[in-house]
Design a protein around this motif. Structure first.
Motif, PDB file in Angstrom:
ATOM      1  N   PRO A   1      -0.176  14.840  -1.127  1.00  0.00           N
ATOM      2  CA  PRO A   1       0.088  14.080  -2.358  1.00  0.00           C
ATOM      3  C   PRO A   1      -0.219  12.591  -2.239  1.00  0.00           C
ATOM      4  O   PRO A   1      -0.863  12.017  -3.125  1.00  0.00           O
ATOM      5  N   THR A   2       0.208  11.968  -1.156  1.00  0.00           N
ATOM      6  CA  THR A   2       0.050  10.514  -1.068  1.00  0.00           C
ATOM      7  C   THR A   2      -1.403  10.110  -0.855  1.00  0.00           C
ATOM      8  O   THR A   2      -1.745   8.939  -0.994  1.00  0.00           O
ATOM      9  N   ARG A   3      -2.231  11.084  -0.538  1.00  0.00           N
ATOM     10  CA  ARG A   3      -3.654  10.773  -0.309  1.00  0.00           C
ATOM     11  C   ARG A   3      -4.545  11.282  -1.438  1.00  0.00           C
ATOM     12  O   ARG A   3      -5.775  11.230  -1.353  1.00  0.00           O
ATOM     13  N   ALA A   4      -3.930  11.763  -2.505  1.00  0.00           N
ATOM     14  CA  ALA A   4      -4.706  12.410  -3.568  1.00  0.00           C
ATOM     15  C   ALA A   4      -5.431  11.413  -4.473  1.00  0.00           C
ATOM     16  O   ALA A   4      -6.559  11.647  -4.887  1.00  0.00           O
ATOM     17  N   SER A   5      -4.767  10.292  -4.794  1.00  0.00           N
ATOM     18  CA  SER A   5      -5.418   9.293  -5.646  1.00  0.00           C
ATOM     19  C   SER A   5      -6.222   8.372  -4.737  1.00  0.00           C
ATOM     20  O   SER A   5      -5.664   7.574  -3.989  1.00  0.00           O
ATOM     21  N   ARG A   6      -7.531   8.529  -4.765  1.00  0.00           N
ATOM     22  CA  ARG A   6      -8.399   7.793  -3.827  1.00  0.00           C
ATOM     23  C   ARG A   6      -9.611   7.222  -4.565  1.00  0.00           C
ATOM     24  O   ARG A   6     -10.759   7.634  -4.322  1.00  0.00           O
ATOM     25  N   PRO A   7      -9.362   6.253  -5.440  1.00  0.00           N
ATOM     26  CA  PRO A   7     -10.446   5.679  -6.227  1.00  0.00           C
ATOM     27  C   PRO A   7     -11.582   5.138  -5.358  1.00  0.00           C
ATOM     28  O   PRO A   7     -11.320   4.540  -4.313  1.00  0.00           O
ATOM     29  N   PHE A   8     -12.784   5.362  -5.808  1.00  0.00           N
ATOM     30  CA  PHE A   8     -14.015   4.858  -5.194  1.00  0.00           C
ATOM     31  C   PHE A   8     -14.337   5.509  -3.850  1.00  0.00           C
ATOM     32  O   PHE A   8     -15.389   5.282  -3.274  1.00  0.00           O
TER      33      PHE A   8
ATOM     34  N   GLY B   1       0.784  -1.232   0.000  1.00  0.00           N
ATOM     35  CA  GLY B   1       0.000   0.000   0.000  1.00  0.00           C
ATOM     36  C   GLY B   1       0.812   1.276   0.000  1.00  0.00           C
ATOM     37  O   GLY B   1       0.414   2.281   0.585  1.00  0.00           O
ATOM     38  N   VAL B   2       1.939   1.262  -0.684  1.00  0.00           N
ATOM     39  CA  VAL B   2       2.795   2.451  -0.755  1.00  0.00           C
ATOM     40  C   VAL B   2       2.276   3.388  -1.855  1.00  0.00           C
ATOM     41  O   VAL B   2       1.940   2.939  -2.944  1.00  0.00           O
ATOM     42  N   SER B   3       2.248   4.665  -1.581  1.00  0.00           N
ATOM     43  CA  SER B   3       1.889   5.634  -2.611  1.00  0.00           C
ATOM     44  C   SER B   3       3.138   6.112  -3.338  1.00  0.00           C
ATOM     45  O   SER B   3       4.155   6.406  -2.716  1.00  0.00           O
ATOM     46  N   GLY B   4       3.046   6.201  -4.654  1.00  0.00           N
ATOM     47  CA  GLY B   4       4.160   6.721  -5.457  1.00  0.00           C
ATOM     48  C   GLY B   4       4.003   8.199  -5.788  1.00  0.00           C
ATOM     49  O   GLY B   4       4.746   8.728  -6.608  1.00  0.00           O
ATOM     50  N   VAL B   5       3.025   8.841  -5.156  1.00  0.00           N
ATOM     51  CA  VAL B   5       2.706  10.223  -5.520  1.00  0.00           C
ATOM     52  C   VAL B   5       3.479  11.216  -4.641  1.00  0.00           C
ATOM     53  O   VAL B   5       3.653  10.982  -3.447  1.00  0.00           O
ATOM     54  N   GLY B   6       3.923  12.297  -5.228  1.00  0.00           N
ATOM     55  CA  GLY B   6       4.623  13.341  -4.483  1.00  0.00           C
ATOM     56  C   GLY B   6       4.586  14.653  -5.236  1.00  0.00           C
ATOM     57  O   GLY B   6       3.984  14.750  -6.313  1.00  0.00           O
TER      58      GLY B   6
ATOM     59  N   THR C   1      -5.204  -0.093  -8.377  1.00  0.00           N
ATOM     60  CA  THR C   1      -3.810   0.150  -7.999  1.00  0.00           C
ATOM     61  C   THR C   1      -3.352   1.547  -8.415  1.00  0.00           C
ATOM     62  O   THR C   1      -2.264   1.972  -8.036  1.00  0.00           O
ATOM     63  N   LYS C   2      -4.203   2.258  -9.177  1.00  0.00           N
ATOM     64  CA  LYS C   2      -3.887   3.668  -9.458  1.00  0.00           C
ATOM     65  C   LYS C   2      -3.857   4.487  -8.177  1.00  0.00           C
ATOM     66  O   LYS C   2      -3.286   5.586  -8.153  1.00  0.00           O
ATOM     67  N   SER C   3      -4.489   3.976  -7.111  1.00  0.00           N
ATOM     68  CA  SER C   3      -4.402   4.677  -5.829  1.00  0.00           C
ATOM     69  C   SER C   3      -2.944   4.815  -5.391  1.00  0.00           C
ATOM     70  O   SER C   3      -2.597   5.719  -4.638  1.00  0.00           O
ATOM     71  N   MET C   4      -2.090   3.928  -5.891  1.00  0.00           N
ATOM     72  CA  MET C   4      -0.669   3.942  -5.505  1.00  0.00           C
ATOM     73  C   MET C   4       0.242   4.410  -6.644  1.00  0.00           C
ATOM     74  O   MET C   4       1.192   5.158  -6.426  1.00  0.00           O
ATOM     75  N   THR C   5      -0.039   3.925  -7.856  1.00  0.00           N
ATOM     76  CA  THR C   5       0.856   4.195  -8.995  1.00  0.00           C
ATOM     77  C   THR C   5       0.545   5.517  -9.691  1.00  0.00           C
ATOM     78  O   THR C   5       1.334   5.970 -10.518  1.00  0.00           O
TER      79      THR C   5
END
Lengths: 419, 80
Positions: free
Chosen positions: A220-227, A33-38, A340-344
């Motif tokens: 940033p790490t919480r920005a992609s939050r599908p559903f 569950g690592v986020s790749g966003v920054g 998995t876009k929540s992470m990638t």
């Protein structure tokens, strides 16, 4: 051999993406569950509304290419050379120096936009220094087929090559079309995948104008939050993934390790709008239904869905409805779904391939990766999204969905290899 | 500018602009056969030369260049 007599399996994987520079590190990060966003580092973000993305830090093309070759390729093609180098090595295949075997391997590679970095660089040169100073390699760097073209040059792939450009469904189409080449008996092996590298100011500005991107810059790490009810758009990612597809008999004969079998491919068009999915998801559902029929499976056979799940309000609501239509309400209520876009982040033209790869690994290890940042349920998204934590479970059949601007809908189905 | 200085700058350009190996660069080296510089690479090199030395090299003059030495001669002549 007649169409569909030949079965297609996955025998090699490779990737560079925001979670890792190879398959196993990426998969480990996705499972945990690592986020790749920054914050975006690729350009000065003072002018753009969105200031975050899932970048690949410290990518060095010289790990895979000689300096004189790397500088002639756009970042997106460099990514694809990296992922394909890994995938061919993983499959134990090398066609360099073997021109006879090389005619039995082709490549179909998806890209959404192509060499955007080179396009902008060339345009800047034109504006600032005039037409006579535009670099002679500008066109070959920017055309979206160059990942396929250069992969064929670099790895000596002399069979059929093609480029799919169906936006965010591009590399799912690439995998499906490549599988068809093997099913039809055209070649024994196909390099299939996709790549994208468009974290440039121009693309971020343009996606911002179309209201597609998350603006949750402060987290940033919480920005992609599908559903999740608080989702506000997708987060741009970059990277590439390659799958080596192979005729099953060919793979068995050479004792290759088989990750999974490609059993279903469906596609449809919304015929509705340039960006928005058709409300209710009938088009998306038809792609899934077609893939099920192709695979000879029922909706209830699907154990795991790697959703398109972009984290835009419209996609996630519509995809949820489409899954219910395609699988039936009962099967939809029990299937494990994750984005998995929540992470990638969203790899656009590279997304379908990366997510196909993650689906294959989910089958291999019996683990559904999570949808991270899932905090608050949305009444319109009421299925099981494997919230926040991976789930060990038997996965016999996995579906991977990809939908692109223009209304292109693609579903792929992978199955565990027969023992 | 001395010829030696031009030669040295020229080598630097071949390394920085075309990514070539400095060890392989000498006046007798042929662009296509020895350095694997194709026609696109030659165009890149000419643009870099024009920028670096502030000269203009018309296509018809560039067409005859096959070795590093010939290209250096051309630049030297332009600067004379």
């Amino acid at each position: 051999m007649a169409r569909h007599d030949r079965r297609v399996v996955v025998t090699g994987l490779g990737t560079v993406n925001p979670l890792g520079a190879d398959v196993e590190s990426s998969w480990a990060a996705a499972r945990s569950g690592v986020s790749g966003v920054g914050p975006i580092t690729a350009f000065d973000v003072s002018e753009t509304v969105t200031k975050i993305a899932a970048e690949i830090p410290n990518f060095d093309p010289h790990d895979y290419l000689e300096k004189k070759d790397a500088r002639r390729l756009d970042r997106y093609t460099q990514f694809f050379v990296a992922s394909t180098s890994q995938a061919l090595e993983d499959a134990g295949l090398d066609y360099r120096g073997d021109d006879e075997a090389a005619t039995e391997v082709g490549a179909i590679v998806g890209a959404g936009l192509g060499g955007m970095h080179s396009f902008i660089e060339g345009l800047d040169t034109l504006r600032e220094r005039g037409a006579a100073r535009v670099n002679p390699l500008t066109i070959t760097k920017l055309i979206p087929n160059m990942a396929a073209g250069y992969a064929s040059i670099e790895f000596n792939l002399q069979g059929p090559t093609n480029c799919t450009v169906t936006a965010c469904a591009a590399s799912a189409n690439a995998i499906g079309d490549a599988a068809e080449m093997i099913r039809r008996g055209i070649v024994d092996v196909m390099v299939a995948g996709g790549s994208e590298a468009v974290i440039v100011e121009f693309a971020v500005a343009a996606f911002n104008s179309s209201k597609a991107l998350s603006t949750r810059n402060e987290e940033p790490t919480r920005a992609s939050r599908p559903f999740d009810a608080g989702r506000d758009g997708f987060v741009m990612g970059e990277g590439a993934a390659t799958l080596i597809l192979e005729d099953r008999d060919h793979a068995l004969a050479r004792g290759a390790t088989i990750y999974a079998e490609v059993v279903g491919y469906g596609m449809s068009s919304d015929a509705y709008h340039v960006t928005l999915p058709r409300p209710g998801g009938a088009g998306q559902a038809r792609a899934m239904t077609m893939a099920l029929k192709d695979a000879g499976l029922e909706g209830s056979d699907i154990d795991y869905i790697n959703a398109h799940g972009t984290s835009t309000p419209a996609n996630d609501r519509t995809e949820t409805a489409a899954i219910k239509t395609a699988l039936g309400d009962e099967a939809a209520s029990t299937v494990a779904i994750s984005s998995t876009k929540s992470m990638t982040g969203h790899l656009l033209g590279g997304a379908g391939a990366l997510e196909a790869m993650l689906s294959v690994l989910a089958i291999r290890d019996g683990v559904a990766p999570p949808t991270i940042n899932y905090d608050e349920p949305d009444p319109d998204c009421d299925l099981d999204y494997v919230p926040n934590v991976e789930r060990p479970m038997e996965i016999r059949h996995a579906m991977s969905n990809s939908f692109g601007f223009g209304g292109h809908n693609v579903a792929l189905i992978f199955s565990a290899p027969e023992a | 500018m001395e010829r030696a200085e031009i030669e040295s700058k020229f080598t630097e350009l071949l390394v920085s602009e075309l990514g070539l190996d400095a060890d392989k660069i000498n006046p007798g080296a042929r662009f296509e056969e020895d350095l694997e510089v194709d026609s696109l690479g030659v165009v890149e090199l000419l643009m870099a030369l024009e920028d670096e030395f502030d000269v203009t090299i018309p296509d018809e003059e560039a067409e005859n260049l096959t070795t590093v030495g010939e290209a250096i001669d051309l630049v030297v002549a332009k600067l004379a």
